[in-house]
Design an enzyme around this catalytic site. Structure first.
Site: not given
Ligand code: NAP
Length: 280
Positions: A48, A53, A78, A111, A243
């Site tokens: 994704d 980004y 997006k 988006h 994960n």
């Molecule tokens: N459509 C939208 O508006 C929107 C908005 C936000 C996100 N997204 C999508 O959703 C995806 C995921 O959301 P996100 O990146 O915001 O947040 P997330 O996946 O909820 O969290 C990512 C964070 O958690 C840490 N992490 C990941 N796995 C972990 C584990 N097993 N244990 C401890 N910490 C862990 C990562 O650290 P490290 O990387 O340092 O390991 C990073 O800091 C995004 O990458 C994107 O593709 C979409």
């Protein structure tokens, strides 16, 4: 190459999407190829990304270098906020294809609805045009509320295949998920572990200890059992593996409901009804 244990979800146009993917938000462009390559090596087949980004190029490089047949991969991107005008949207889609350097994307999303800036209905008509063009297998939206979706469904033809929204145990979004389900729109959960904020919750920690999984695995498994699509982001190799390892255990009803009870309608990201940001 690992055989993926990930179930698929069938979208409303028949396209299958792996329920677990890899998100690349906030991965610096220079690191994205390697991070995505690691995810593909672990077994993820769904990536994704987004024009916003700034790292589509690295995703495309990893996809092409992987040697995995393209039809086994699912790539989402997006439409960025500055390109809602229909002619801009059509051009931005071509730029996304060029930057990824792949022939088609599996899913392309608006988006953000940008309620005070553009006209997302006209933007959606451009998305329908892209869909007819055959270089995107499914089109959808992100951060849309029921009132946005009701307008789209009243004024356009194609029902969005997905709605990608913020969901985690502090923001369970049950009403919006029910709305999506009623209209055969698949729900995707962004920031599924609230960017780490839910992992130290005592309830999450207690369940994790008992089922002998990490807090992240417990929360991601909760999403999977709720039936949503998730794509956690990590640049840490062990976490990318952790994960992905969600299919060797199950949460019981009590654990599922204890996790859902953590809801406090708390967002980590913007509220879609008030977010009108256009990048420079
Ligand atoms: N459509 C939208 O508006 C929107 C908005 C936000 C996100 N997204 C999508 O959703 C995806 C995921 O959301 P996100 O990146 O915001 O947040 P997330 O996946 O909820 O969290 C990512 C964070 O958690 C840490 N992490 C990941 N796995 C972990 C584990 N097993 N244990 C401890 N910490 C862990 C990562 O650290 P490290 O990387 O340092 O390991 C990073 O800091 C995004 O990458 C994107 O593709 C979409």
């Amino acid at each position: 190459m690992t055989t993926t244990p990930v179930p698929t979800i069938t979208l409303n146009n028949g396209v299958e999407i792996p329920q677990l993917g890899f998100g690349v938000f906030q991965i610096p462009p220079a690191e994205t190829k390697d991070a995505t390559a690691k995810a593909l090596e672990v077994g993820y087949r769904h990536i994704d990304t987004a024009e916003m980004y700034g790292n589509e190029e690295g995703v495309g490089q990893a996809v092409r270098a992987s040697g995995i047949p393209r039809e086994e991969l699912f790539v989402t991107s997006k439409l960025n906020n500055g390109f809602h005008a229909p002619e801009d949207a059509l051009a931005a889609f071509e730029v996304t294809l060029g930057t990824l350097d792949i022939d088609y994307v599996d899913l392309f999303l608006i988006h953000w609805p940008l309620p005070n800036v553009g006209d997302f209905v006209e933007t959606w008509k451009a998305m329908e045009h892209m869909y007819e063009g055959g270089k995107v297998r499914a089109i959808g939206v992100s951060n849309f509320q029921p009132h946005h979706l009701n307008r789209l469904m009243a004024e356009t033809t194609v029902i969005p295949a997905v709605n990608q929204i913020e969901i985690h145990p502090y923001l369970t979004q049950d009403a919006l998920r029910a709305f999506d389900r009623e209209h055969e729109i698949a729900t995707e959960a962004w920031s599924p572990i609230a960017q780490g904020k839910v992992l130290t919750d005592p309830v999450v920690e207690r369940i994790a200890r008992r089922v002998e999984q990490s807090p992240a695995q417990v929360v991601l498994r909760w999403h999977i059992q709720r039936g949503d699509i998730v794509f956690p982001k990590s640049v840490t190799a062990e976490r990318v593996e952790e994960n992905f390892d969600l299919f060797g255990f199950e949460l019981g009803d009590a654990d599922m409901s204890d996790l859902s009870s953590l809801n406090k309608d708390e967002r980590t990201g913007p509220d879609p009804d008030h977010f009108n940001y256009i990048p420079e």
